[in-house]
Each structure stands twice: as C-alpha cells, then as structure tokens.
Design a protein around this motif. Sequence first.
Motif, PDB file in Angstrom:
ATOM      1  N   ALA A 184       0.829  -1.204   0.000  1.00 43.46           N
ATOM      2  CA  ALA A 184       0.000   0.000   0.000  1.00 43.46           C
ATOM      3  C   ALA A 184       0.867   1.258   0.000  1.00 43.46           C
ATOM      4  N   MET A 185       1.988   1.204   0.734  1.00 48.59           N
ATOM      5  CA  MET A 185       2.883   2.356   0.783  1.00 48.59           C
ATOM      6  C   MET A 185       3.527   2.602  -0.580  1.00 48.59           C
ATOM      7  N   ARG A 186       3.873   1.531  -1.282  1.00 49.11           N
ATOM      8  CA  ARG A 186       4.447   1.701  -2.628  1.00 49.11           C
ATOM      9  C   ARG A 186       3.413   2.297  -3.580  1.00 49.11           C
ATOM     10  N   ASP A 187       2.191   1.816  -3.493  1.00 48.78           N
ATOM     11  CA  ASP A 187       1.119   2.353  -4.341  1.00 48.78           C
ATOM     12  C   ASP A 187       0.857   3.816  -4.012  1.00 48.78           C
ATOM     13  N   PHE A 188       0.849   4.132  -2.717  1.00 47.15           N
ATOM     14  CA  PHE A 188       0.619   5.505  -2.266  1.00 47.15           C
ATOM     15  C   PHE A 188       1.702   6.432  -2.804  1.00 47.15           C
ATOM     16  N   LEU A 189       2.940   5.985  -2.717  1.00 46.26           N
ATOM     17  CA  LEU A 189       4.050   6.792  -3.205  1.00 46.26           C
ATOM     18  C   LEU A 189       3.902   7.079  -4.698  1.00 46.26           C
ATOM     19  N   ALA A 190       3.504   6.065  -5.455  1.00 49.41           N
ATOM     20  CA  ALA A 190       3.328   6.247  -6.901  1.00 49.41           C
ATOM     21  C   ALA A 190       2.202   7.231  -7.197  1.00 49.41           C
ATOM     22  N   ARG A 191       1.090   7.088  -6.470  1.00 51.15           N
ATOM     23  CA  ARG A 191      -0.059   7.984  -6.692  1.00 51.15           C
ATOM     24  C   ARG A 191       0.296   9.427  -6.354  1.00 51.15           C
ATOM     25  N   VAL A 192       0.975   9.614  -5.228  1.00 50.90           N
ATOM     26  CA  VAL A 192       1.350  10.967  -4.809  1.00 50.90           C
ATOM     27  C   VAL A 192       2.329  11.582  -5.794  1.00 50.90           C
ATOM     28  N   PHE A 193       3.352  10.823  -6.188  1.00 57.25           N
ATOM     29  CA  PHE A 193       4.387  11.366  -7.066  1.00 57.25           C
ATOM     30  C   PHE A 193       3.830  11.669  -8.454  1.00 57.25           C
ATOM     31  N   ASP A 194       2.960  10.785  -8.943  1.00 59.66           N
ATOM     32  CA  ASP A 194       2.364  11.013 -10.263  1.00 59.66           C
ATOM     33  C   ASP A 194       1.456  12.243 -10.263  1.00 59.66           C
ATOM     34  N   THR A 195       0.766  12.475  -9.160  1.00 62.02           N
ATOM     35  CA  THR A 195      -0.214  13.555  -9.102  1.00 62.02           C
ATOM     36  C   THR A 195       0.403  14.885  -8.694  1.00 62.02           C
ATOM     37  N   PHE A 248       2.831  11.935  11.181  1.00 63.59           N
ATOM     38  CA  PHE A 248       3.647  11.786  12.376  1.00 63.59           C
ATOM     39  C   PHE A 248       5.015  11.217  12.000  1.00 63.59           C
ATOM     40  N   TRP A 249       6.018  11.542  12.803  1.00 63.47           N
ATOM     41  CA  TRP A 249       7.398  11.199  12.459  1.00 63.47           C
ATOM     42  C   TRP A 249       7.609   9.722  12.112  1.00 63.47           C
ATOM     43  N   PRO A 250       7.115   8.755  12.904  1.00 62.52           N
ATOM     44  CA  PRO A 250       7.404   7.358  12.557  1.00 62.52           C
ATOM     45  C   PRO A 250       6.853   6.947  11.193  1.00 62.52           C
ATOM     46  N   VAL A 251       5.642   7.366  10.882  1.00 60.39           N
ATOM     47  CA  VAL A 251       5.054   7.022   9.586  1.00 60.39           C
ATOM     48  C   VAL A 251       5.797   7.726   8.462  1.00 60.39           C
ATOM     49  N   MET A 252       6.157   8.976   8.686  1.00 62.78           N
ATOM     50  CA  MET A 252       6.911   9.712   7.669  1.00 62.78           C
ATOM     51  C   MET A 252       8.258   9.040   7.422  1.00 62.78           C
ATOM     52  N   SER A 253       8.869   8.482   8.469  1.00 64.13           N
ATOM     53  CA  SER A 253      10.143   7.788   8.299  1.00 64.13           C
ATOM     54  C   SER A 253       9.970   6.544   7.428  1.00 64.13           C
ATOM     55  N   ASP A 254       8.906   5.794   7.672  1.00 65.12           N
ATOM     56  CA  ASP A 254       8.643   4.604   6.853  1.00 65.12           C
ATOM     57  C   ASP A 254       8.442   4.991   5.395  1.00 65.12           C
ATOM     58  N   TRP A 255       7.685   6.048   5.190  1.00 62.22           N
ATOM     59  CA  TRP A 255       7.402   6.505   3.835  1.00 62.22           C
ATOM     60  C   TRP A 255       8.693   6.961   3.154  1.00 62.22           C
ATOM     61  N   ALA A 256       9.511   7.695   3.867  1.00 60.94           N
ATOM     62  CA  ALA A 256      10.767   8.176   3.297  1.00 60.94           C
ATOM     63  C   ALA A 256      11.684   7.026   2.910  1.00 60.94           C
ATOM     64  N   GLU A 257      11.745   5.992   3.746  1.00 59.91           N
ATOM     65  CA  GLU A 257      12.613   4.852   3.433  1.00 59.91           C
ATOM     66  C   GLU A 257      12.160   4.158   2.157  1.00 59.91           C
ATOM     67  N   GLU A 258      10.840   4.037   1.987  1.00 62.89           N
ATOM     68  CA  GLU A 258      10.322   3.423   0.759  1.00 62.89           C
ATOM     69  C   GLU A 258      10.685   4.279  -0.453  1.00 62.89           C
ATOM     70  N   ALA A 259      10.530   5.594  -0.321  1.00 61.49           N
ATOM     71  CA  ALA A 259      10.839   6.490  -1.434  1.00 61.49           C
ATOM     72  C   ALA A 259      12.327   6.461  -1.779  1.00 61.49           C
ATOM     73  N   LEU A 260      13.168   6.541  -0.767  1.00 56.85           N
ATOM     74  CA  LEU A 260      14.611   6.561  -1.025  1.00 56.85           C
ATOM     75  C   LEU A 260      15.102   5.240  -1.613  1.00 56.85           C
ATOM     76  N   SER A 261      14.422   4.135  -1.251  1.00 51.75           N
ATOM     77  CA  SER A 261      14.789   2.841  -1.844  1.00 51.75           C
ATOM     78  C   SER A 261      14.503   2.824  -3.337  1.00 51.75           C
ATOM     79  N   GLN A 262      13.568   3.707  -3.770  1.00 54.26           N
ATOM     80  CA  GLN A 262      13.262   3.841  -5.195  1.00 54.26           C
ATOM     81  C   GLN A 262      14.000   5.028  -5.821  1.00 54.26           C
TER      82      GLN A 262
END
Length: 469
Positions: free
Chosen positions: A266-277, A288-302
Amino acid sequence: MSATCKSLVEEPGSIVELSYDDCMHLTVQELHDVHLAGIRKRFSELRGKVDALDRLATEQGIDDIESIDQVVPLLFKHTVYKSYPLSFLERNRFDALTKWLNGMTSLDLRGLDASGIDCIDDWLRFLEDNSDLMVHHTFGTTGKLSFIPRTKWEWRDVIRLSGKSLAANGAPDLLDNHLPLVAPTYRKGFSTTSRSLNLMVELYAGGDNNAVFLYPDGYVSADLASLAGRIRSAEARGEEGALRLSPSLLARRDEFMEAEKNRPAAMRDFLARVFDTFGGKDVFVFGFWPVMSDWAEEALSQDIRGAFGPNTVFVTGGGTKGREMPDGWRERIFEFLGTSRYFDTFGMSEMSGGNAACTVGNYHFPPITVPFVLDMDSGEPLPRKGRQTGRLAVMDLLARTYWGGLITGDLVTVGGWDEPCACGQTSPYLEPNIRRVSEVIGGEDKINCAGAPAAHDRALEYLVARSVA
C-alpha cells in the motif's frame, strides 16, 4: 486596551477572525483581561447547561469566578471523558452512553434513541447524523476511549485557527490559498486526527480531488481501537478468553489486520499515486514522524528524492510515539521531501488550540488557551510568573458547548508569563521537554485536585448513576 484585546474580551472565539500575530503579542495585562473575562463568560454560559460542570461547581461551592486561579477547582481531570463504565461498550449500551454524554454538553441529546446500535463507529456516526455534534475519540490502553463532544462548528473554528497559526509562523495562508493535501494514513475515522484531516481536506485543500491518502477508502475504527485496549487489558489479567466479541467486530478486525499486512504494498502504491499527481509541486503534508520515516525509506529505496516543491508545508507533532528511530532518520525524511522546513505542534484531543513551535522551539499558547501549572502534590496553581514546572492544566475558551477546563497528565515547564520569548511573542509557552507524569513517577498517575478532591468523584458518580436510571 487594543482593538484585538477588546474583541477577545467580548468573545474569545473572535480569534478566528482576527490577526493571529496581533493575538500573540498582547501585553501581560491584556492577556490577563482576556483570560479572566473568557473564564467568567464560559462559566456563566455553561454552568446551568452542562450537568458535569454544574454538579462539580455545586460540590465545590463555587457560583462565580472573581480571579483566574479561582477556576482551578472546576478543571476536570483528563479522565472525565472516559468516566462511563466500560460495560457500556462491552454490552452495547449506547442508550446509556448517550445519556452519559448528554451530561458533558450543553446540547440536548435526550430525544436521541441509540438503543439499537451495536458498535461504537455506528454510534458516533448516529450522533453526527442526528445532532450538531462531531464527537471525536482518543485511544485508551484499557479499551476505554475518551469521547469529546465537540460540535461541527467548533471543529471548523479549530481547523481555521490552526491554519491561521501556521500562516503566522511562516506557512502559506492555506485558508485562502489551497495546497494539495498528502497524508500517509486513513482517509476517514472518528479519532482526533481523522476529524482534523477531514476538515483540512475541505478548508486547506479545497476538496477530495486535491488530496491523496495512504488508504483512501479506509477508516480508523473506534471499535478496533477499543478492542485493542480490551485485549491488552485482558491479557494482563490472564482473561483473554473471557472477551465477548461480536461477529461484525471480528470481521472488522480481520479486515484491518489484512490491510496492515499489506501495508508495504500500500505504501508503494501511495508513493506512486502521490508522485504522479503532485510530484515537484508545493503540497501540504500531514504526518507523524514514525510514519513519515517509513514513507521516506520506501521512497529513497526507489531513488526518489526532493519529491515536492520548495514551499511544501510539512506539519507534524507528537514526537516519535515511543518508537526507537535509526540514526539520521529526520534527515532522510527531509531528503525525500525536498525541504527541511517543518511545523511542529503540541496539542491534545481535548484542547482546541494547537501550540505551534516558535523559532527557538517553544510551544506558544494562543490567548484562547489559559494555561496553569499545578503543584504536583497539592494540585494548587503555581504563580503565573517566571518559569514554573509542574502538571499542566488548561482552560479552553474556544469550547462553547462543553466545559474546556482540563487537568492533563503532562509534566511541563511554562515560561513567558511576564517576559517575552526570545522569538518576540508575548504569550506563555511550553518548553519542549514535555513528559508524561506516569512515566516520571513510574506508576499510575493519581491526580491531586485543588479544592475538595472528592467533589470530582461525586460529580461523575452522579452522572453515571443517572445514565443507567
């Protein structure tokens, strides 16, 4: 007396129409006048309409407020909004829960029949559909949720005030110049965060077509929040097998567990939707910081870096929620977002005004929040001067249909009573070292109240007894 002060003295809620910067630069005397007038106004308006307040005032023998500190014996313990018996939730006694809630608000809920409702989510939705209330809940470790009876129009004032606070601290004026809203969380729900985001979509983004959520069709279930607490409590007592769970609640739990199991996808899909839009655009990010950290790690891995525009507004708060964070986690979030500017806030579900951090890191109270620092042993208010350390209590003057006086579970240091902050603002402020009293004392937080402490218990016992009569 300035025009700003005069307006706030007449009606504290006028802050949503005034210059926020002017409101944060009142003189010491002006702030005193606003606070005292606001306390007296709210007490006189609500004394005969909110049963919990009326009963407590009667028990304490208080009929008028002549000084700011005189209201302290009338400040509710922060547990007041979960003072109902847990059996109301366990046995689906939403008729009794509605009667209990009726004692916390000036709205008349006596004509609402909630007897056929069998879950918390449906009860909260029923109240929203059949009254002016938009009740929000907190999360309880025992399964008891706090239910705060804020109205729909009070909620709008809260989010409008938050927008003005952000603009006064350097963000764009989101109320007049909308930005796309991005939130790595659920779209709907009845928690404080969900209620806030629902109105942010409207007031900051201009509608759902300008917002992206991690779970656009999901919602944070109050029933699951309660269930999680009840399970933890039952496990601690060795009684987990005694829990009675309805089929609908079990199905909801399974649905939530499935969603969380699929969270990485879901986080990968969310990242794609946000970046495309909204990739490369200025956006409003709430997370919140912990969720933002998870999201950032997924983005940086891509290899996604600098995802948004330079004027992106990133709003956070609440610290790391007890989670151990890896070295450099904050810098990695900024690397992903493309900005290191963020707006940190301190707030509580029971309090309307969020305290925005200033340029030196202190959290400033808007003038519609009257802060108190209470002695940890006696519960008496400490002098409103210099720097004071103790238990935080507040009087929320933006609350107009429920009593905004609250004794919190936070151990704080408050300054700015009589000297401006280094940032130039003249309002009282919280220093950033904020701790939970229970963590400091290493056990249950037993609140010591000023006045007659037993009066609080007798007032709540009266409301509970009446709700089952």
